[in-house]
Design an enzyme around this catalytic site. Structure first.
Site, PDB file in Angstrom:
ATOM      1  CG  ASP A  42     -94.019  65.824  12.069  1.00 14.80           C
ATOM      2  OD1 ASP A  42     -93.840  65.898  13.302  1.00 14.80           O
ATOM      3  OD2 ASP A  42     -93.075  65.670  11.260  1.00 14.80           O
ATOM      4  CG  ASP A  81     -94.178  69.920  12.860  1.00 10.24           C
ATOM      5  OD1 ASP A  81     -93.294  70.792  12.924  1.00 10.24           O
ATOM      6  OD2 ASP A  81     -94.225  68.949  13.635  1.00 10.24           O
ATOM      7  CD  GLU A 179     -88.210  65.405  19.567  1.00 16.17           C
ATOM      8  OE1 GLU A 179     -88.614  66.187  18.685  1.00 16.17           O
ATOM      9  OE2 GLU A 179     -88.727  64.302  19.775  1.00 16.17           O
TER      10      GLU A 179
HETATM   11  O1  KIV Z   1     -94.617  66.881  16.107  1.00 16.45           O
HETATM   12  C1  KIV Z   1     -94.400  67.167  17.294  1.00 16.45           C
HETATM   13  O2  KIV Z   1     -95.203  66.854  18.193  1.00 16.45           O
HETATM   14  C2  KIV Z   1     -93.184  67.879  17.610  1.00 16.45           C
HETATM   15  C3  KIV Z   1     -92.818  68.000  19.048  1.00 16.45           C
HETATM   16  C4  KIV Z   1     -92.178  66.739  19.498  1.00 16.45           C
HETATM   17  C5  KIV Z   1     -91.948  69.164  19.297  1.00 16.45           C
HETATM   18  O3  KIV Z   1     -92.502  68.308  16.733  1.00 16.45           O
END
Ligand code: KIV
Length: 261
Positions: A42, A81, A179
């Site tokens: 996301d 996501d 993270e």
């Molecule tokens: O949305 C994204 O790019 C992520 C990464 C930071 C793992 O969730």
């Protein structure tokens, strides 16, 4: 790569590489590289749509980008996501979001946090959809966290994170992103879990690493967080190429006879 490969790679001690992709041309390059899997994160709200946070991502955006990535990378293992609040409004809405993401072409979904989402995570897993967890700095909670800051620095916070990771494993997640946590915490959680951890700013003890493609390619000159390694100075290279094209147009060097019909 498939969902079982994640566990196999952890067992063999082979680190898992993951990058984001949001469009078909970059996904095609990633698929032809040695990278193990693609995350349609996301963060596309920021990287592709210029927003200030990931809160603006919605299911339509996610589906559109996942479909584009699937077209560019038909063989890749793609994780999509679940956007902001899409899994916090009840089971039916969460499952509608999962359906949209999977039908757009993902092989798995990723969602942030665990508290309050246990039933939904278990239901997604029981529905045959692989779930990747995401703990530590969870960007969808940036307002609740008071900013983008390293998580799990104190002993009690570390213990909460470890318990959350164990909970996600128990709920059936096949992997989880960690993270921005201290390397010692990333290492400890990775050691205690059977499922692989994919770190971003979580140290070398994680079972894999993920970076946002645009960060890795250095296309945003100003953006240099500690955890990003730029493998290309994309901003300067792209700007130089554009300036060269402009100069060639203005000097009538382009097109040449070979480039004419
Ligand atoms: O949305 C994204 O790019 C992520 C990464 C930071 C793992 O969730």
């Amino acid at each position: 790569m498939n969902v079982i490969s994640f566990a196999k790679m952890k067992k063999k001690g082979v680190p898992i590489s993951m990058v984001t992709a949001y469009d078909s041309w970059s996904a095609a390059i990633v698929q032809e590289s040695e990278i193990d899997c693609i995350l349609v994160g996301d963060s596309l709200a920021m990287t592709m749509h210029g927003q200030q946070s990931t809160l603006g991502a919605n299911i339509q955006m996610m589906s559109l980008h996942i479909a584009a990535v699937r077209k560019g990378a038909p063989q890749a293992f793609i994780i999509g996501d679940m956007p902001f609040l899409s899994y916090r409004k009840g089971l039916t809405q969460a499952m509608d979001a999962v359906q949209a993401i999977m039908q757009a072409g993902a092989n798995a979904v990723k969602l942030e946090g665990v508290a309050g989402s246990e039933k939904i995570i278990a239901h997604i897993v029981e529905s045959g959809v692989p779930v990747m967890g995401h703990l530590g700095l969870v960007p969808q909670s940036v307002n609740g966290l008071g900013g983008y800051r390293v998580q799990g620095k104190s002993k009690p916070q570390e213990e909460v994170l470890l318990q959350q990771a164990l909970d996600l494993q128990e709920l059936g997640c096949f992997s989880l992103v960690l993270e921005c946590v201290p390397a010692s915490v990333g290492n400890k959680i990775s050691q205690q879990l059977q499922i692989p951890t994919i770190g971003i700013g979580a140290g070398s003890g994680c079972d894999g690493q993920v970076l946002v493609l645009q960060d890795l390619l250095g296309v945003n000159k100003e953006f240099q967080p500690k955890f990003v390694r730029k493998y290309l100075h994309g901003y300067d290279l792209i700007k130089d190429a554009l300036n060269q094209y402009d100069a060639d147009v203005k000097s009538r060097e382009f097109p040449s006879q070979d480039e004419e019909f």
